[in-house]
Design a protein around this motif. Structure first.
Motif, PDB file in Angstrom:
ATOM      1  N   PRO A 171       1.001  -1.232  -0.067  1.00 23.07           N
ATOM      2  CA  PRO A 171      -0.138  -0.090  -0.072  1.00 23.07           C
ATOM      3  C   PRO A 171       0.887   1.229   0.040  1.00 23.07           C
ATOM      4  N   PHE A 172       0.281   2.436  -0.316  1.00 23.78           N
ATOM      5  CA  PHE A 172       0.807   3.763  -0.121  1.00 23.78           C
ATOM      6  C   PHE A 172       0.916   3.836   1.115  1.00 23.78           C
ATOM      7  N   PRO A 173       2.041   3.804   1.748  1.00 22.94           N
ATOM      8  CA  PRO A 173       2.355   3.892   3.433  1.00 22.94           C
ATOM      9  C   PRO A 173       1.610   5.214   4.111  1.00 22.94           C
ATOM     10  N   PRO A 178      -3.033   6.397   8.288  1.00 22.40           N
ATOM     11  CA  PRO A 178      -2.312   5.908   7.206  1.00 22.40           C
ATOM     12  C   PRO A 178      -2.232   4.306   6.873  1.00 22.40           C
ATOM     13  N   ALA A 179      -2.160   3.959   5.908  1.00 21.34           N
ATOM     14  CA  ALA A 179      -2.315   2.209   5.293  1.00 21.34           C
ATOM     15  C   ALA A 179      -1.268   1.704   6.519  1.00 21.34           C
ATOM     16  N   ALA A 180      -0.011   2.338   6.535  1.00 24.77           N
ATOM     17  CA  ALA A 180       1.146   1.814   7.124  1.00 24.77           C
ATOM     18  C   ALA A 180       0.556   1.168   8.534  1.00 24.77           C
ATOM     19  N   ASP A 181      -0.387   1.800   9.255  1.00 19.81           N
ATOM     20  CA  ASP A 181      -1.038   1.163  10.448  1.00 19.81           C
ATOM     21  C   ASP A 181      -1.446  -0.049  10.439  1.00 19.81           C
ATOM     22  N   LEU A 182      -1.942  -0.726   9.183  1.00 24.70           N
ATOM     23  CA  LEU A 182      -2.460  -2.053   9.145  1.00 24.70           C
ATOM     24  C   LEU A 182      -1.456  -3.265   9.515  1.00 24.70           C
TER      25      LEU A 182
END
Ligand code: ADP
Ligand code: MG
Lengths: 329, 258
Positions: free
Chosen positions: B103-105, B151-155
């Motif tokens: 994903p775009f982080p 932000p997607a980086a949290d997943l």
């Protein structure tokens, strides 16, 4: 027998652990000492400068030194406002011209240039950084100023309704100084941007490509978000250089301690005034204190610039996310 | 002039595809059909050219430096390598999910899902509602509906991979290419993705690379075995595993090499 061996083993292992721990602790101590020493040097340096600048502060006051528009050496009046303004104007011009060029060049080199051309272009840009600043200054005096003057005249008369553009044109002026500074900061801003851009993970660029992004859209979607913070730091380093640059600016800005009417007027900067007047200032005089105070202001300016950048970076990340949602909702 | 690939049928037909990295040939003339609404698994030892082949199917391979492709890939009778075809439109029609979730982080979860429709200027689909649908399709909605702006980086890794699938299907492609989509995931996330893939085949033609033979048997209708840049055998999954025609396939599926 067996028992003895196992005891020896255990104790030697324990010993080696202890030794590792003490190596660790020593290293930490050494690093701590260095870190504290570094801070002490910075603080000590600042305090020392402030003490040396004290005479001018007692005669002008802090606000008077910073904001009085009157730098008159003969009458021992030292209001540094024209110098502060000159520093800000030339630095801003340098950024406006230099940053787009530097960042575009970095993007071109890392994302578009054919592999063969890449290293050559990078090398050429790096060479710009190797040119001594006095050479830039001389080039400004002998080439840039005469070449630009007719163009500046044309711009000043054609766009004279634009604030800070119209009016008389001096040969040496803020704009020329800003332009030279722009050229001088391009290599460093570009080199660091390039470094930052090259760390963008291929996986993210491929993610964008696989969604049907064009090359430009890959840059917008994957490359820039990933490197924005790094590019801002690159710009900050460039700005630091622009604010502090001395020789090149002295040669092309006119060294007039006044606030010019337009970007084509002559002026002065903090760094240039220190370089020019230090030789003639009596040690211990108010004049020399004023020059040191100018150095302190430079120091503080750089500090503020860096702090602002950091806050901006943090805000940006938070804002981007929430704005995006509102557009959709 | 460029045309857009038509979105009707969904068979993908590969005709004698050869893929190169510089001079070296990684895919040596592969011809294979990927029938509509079926899951085809690509198996074979590491380095046999599975990823390279898959990347030829949406014209990603040619983006690599000094990489080149020869041959044809027909989507609904139209050659995606045709002279007048825009690779960008190919990639919108043939979606891709990568081995490592990407994903775009820094982008929000919501923006990730909508990145595709926004790129193609598809305003009708660049909506929160459409994003919700895609997230529901991949079974992620309940987990992320309260933090769409994070932000997607949290997943977690498994959630990120499902987000990537949602991002791919938000473009409503005809074909979904998945290159070892579970190899970076834990068993539970893997199981969720497998269930998801089985649901998604109603809507998409799916090509899934996997190094996990059990996974191929669990999800794939058809399985293709590749070796050293060549397609050795392709058949209905149970046939390929139980009655392989080629001795090399047999050796591989019985775990004797690779
Ligand atoms: N970027 C690359 N440059 C050069 N050779 C590559 C590159 N990627 C893969 N290869 C080579 O192409 C062959 C096929 O690789 P790949 O398609 O990744 O195999 P698989 O996905 O089946 O493991 C391998 O021999 C590999 O070394
Ligand atoms: Mg692979």
């Amino acid at each position: 027998m067996a028992k003895t061996t196992s005891i020896t083993n255990t104790s030697s292992r324990a010993l080696s652990v202890a030794r590792e721990w003490s190596a660790d602790a020593t290293l930490r101590l050494v690093l701590q000492v260095f870190a504290i020493a570094l801070m002490a040097i910075i603080v000590g340096f600042f305090v020392q400068l402030a003490l040396m600048a004290a005479p001018v502060i007692s005669s002008m006051g802090v606000a008077g030194f910073l904001f009085d528009n009157n730098w008159d050496v003969a009458h021992e009046i030292f209001g540094a406002w024209p110098l502060v303004v000159g520093t800000v104007i030339t630095s801003v011009i340098a950024l406006i011209i230099g940053v787009p060029v530097a960042v575009s060049a970095a993007i071109y080199i890392t994302e578009f240039a054919p592999a063969r051309l890449r290293s050559t272009l990078a090398l050429l840009l790096d060479l710009l950084a190797a040119i001594p600043s006095v050479v830039y200054g001389l080039w400004g005096v002998f080439v840039l100023i005469p070449t630009l003057k007719p163009i500046e005249r044309w711009v000043a008369s054609t766009f004279d309704f634009v604030p800070f553009i119209g009016g008389a044109v001096n040969g040496p002026n803020y704009f020329v100084a800003g332009l030279i500074l722009a050229i001088m900061i391009i290599p460093i801003v570009s080199a660091i941007s390039r470094e930052v851009l090259s760390t963008v993970p291929l996986a993210e660029k491929e993610a964008a490509l696989a969604l049907g992004a064009t090359r430009i859209e890959v840059i917008r979607l994957a490359v820039l978000p990933h490197s924005a913070a790094g590019i801002v730091s690159a710009v900050m380093l460039g700005l630091g250089r622009a604010i502090g640059e001395t020789i090149a600016v002295t040669l092309v800005i006119g060294n007039a301690a006044i606030i010019g009417q337009s970007i084509f007027s002559q002026g002065y900067t903090l760094a240039a005034v220190v370089a020019n007047e230090f030789g003639e200032a009596e040690p211990g005089s108010v004049h020399s204190a004023a020059l040191i105070a100018a150095g302190v202001v430079l120091f503080i300016l750089t500090f503020i610039v860096n702090a602002t950048a950091r806050v901006l970076i943090m805000r940006r990340t938070v804002k981007r996310v929430s704005v995006a949602d509102k557009v959709v909702a | 002039m460029t045309t857009t690939i038509a979105k009707k049928g969904m068979n993908l037909t590969v005709k004698n595809i050869q893929a190169f990295y510089g001079e070296s040939k990684a895919v040596k003339g592969v011809s294979i059909d990927f029938p509509a609404n079926k899951i085809t698994a690509l198996i074979g030892p590491s380095g046999c050219g599975k990823s390279t082949l898959v990347r030829c199917l949406n014209r990603m391979h040619e983006e690599g430096s000094s990489a080149s492709v020869r041959g044809k890939v027909l989507l609904n009778e139209e050659n995606i390598y045709g002279a007048d075809v825009d690779p960008v439109s190919v990639r919108r029609t043939i979606g891709m999910v990568f081995q490592k979730p990407n994903p775009f982080p820094t982008m929000s979860i919501l923006d990730n899902v909508l990145a595709g429709p926004r790129l193609s200027g598809d305003r009708a689909h660049a909506t929160r509602k459409h994003a919700e649908q895609a997230l529901r399709d991949v079974g992620l909605w309940a987990e992320v509906k309260h933090k769409l702006n994070r932000p997607a980086a949290d997943l977690s890794g498994g959630q990120q991979q499902r987000l990537c699938i949602a991002r791919a299907i938000a473009l409503e492609p005809e074909v979904l290419l998945m290159d070892e989509p579970c190899s970076a995931l834990d068993p539970i996330s893997t199981q969720r993705i497998e269930e998801l893939v089985l649901r998604l085949k109603k809507r998409f033609t799916i090509v899934m690379v996997t190094h996990n033979l059990q996974q191929a048997q669990r999800v794939a209708d058809r399985t293709a075995f590749m070796l050293d840049g060549e397609l050795i055998e392709v058949a209905a999954t149970s046939n390929l595993f139980n009655k392989p025609k080629d001795s090399r396939t047999k050796k591989y599926v019985t775990g004797q090499f690779g």
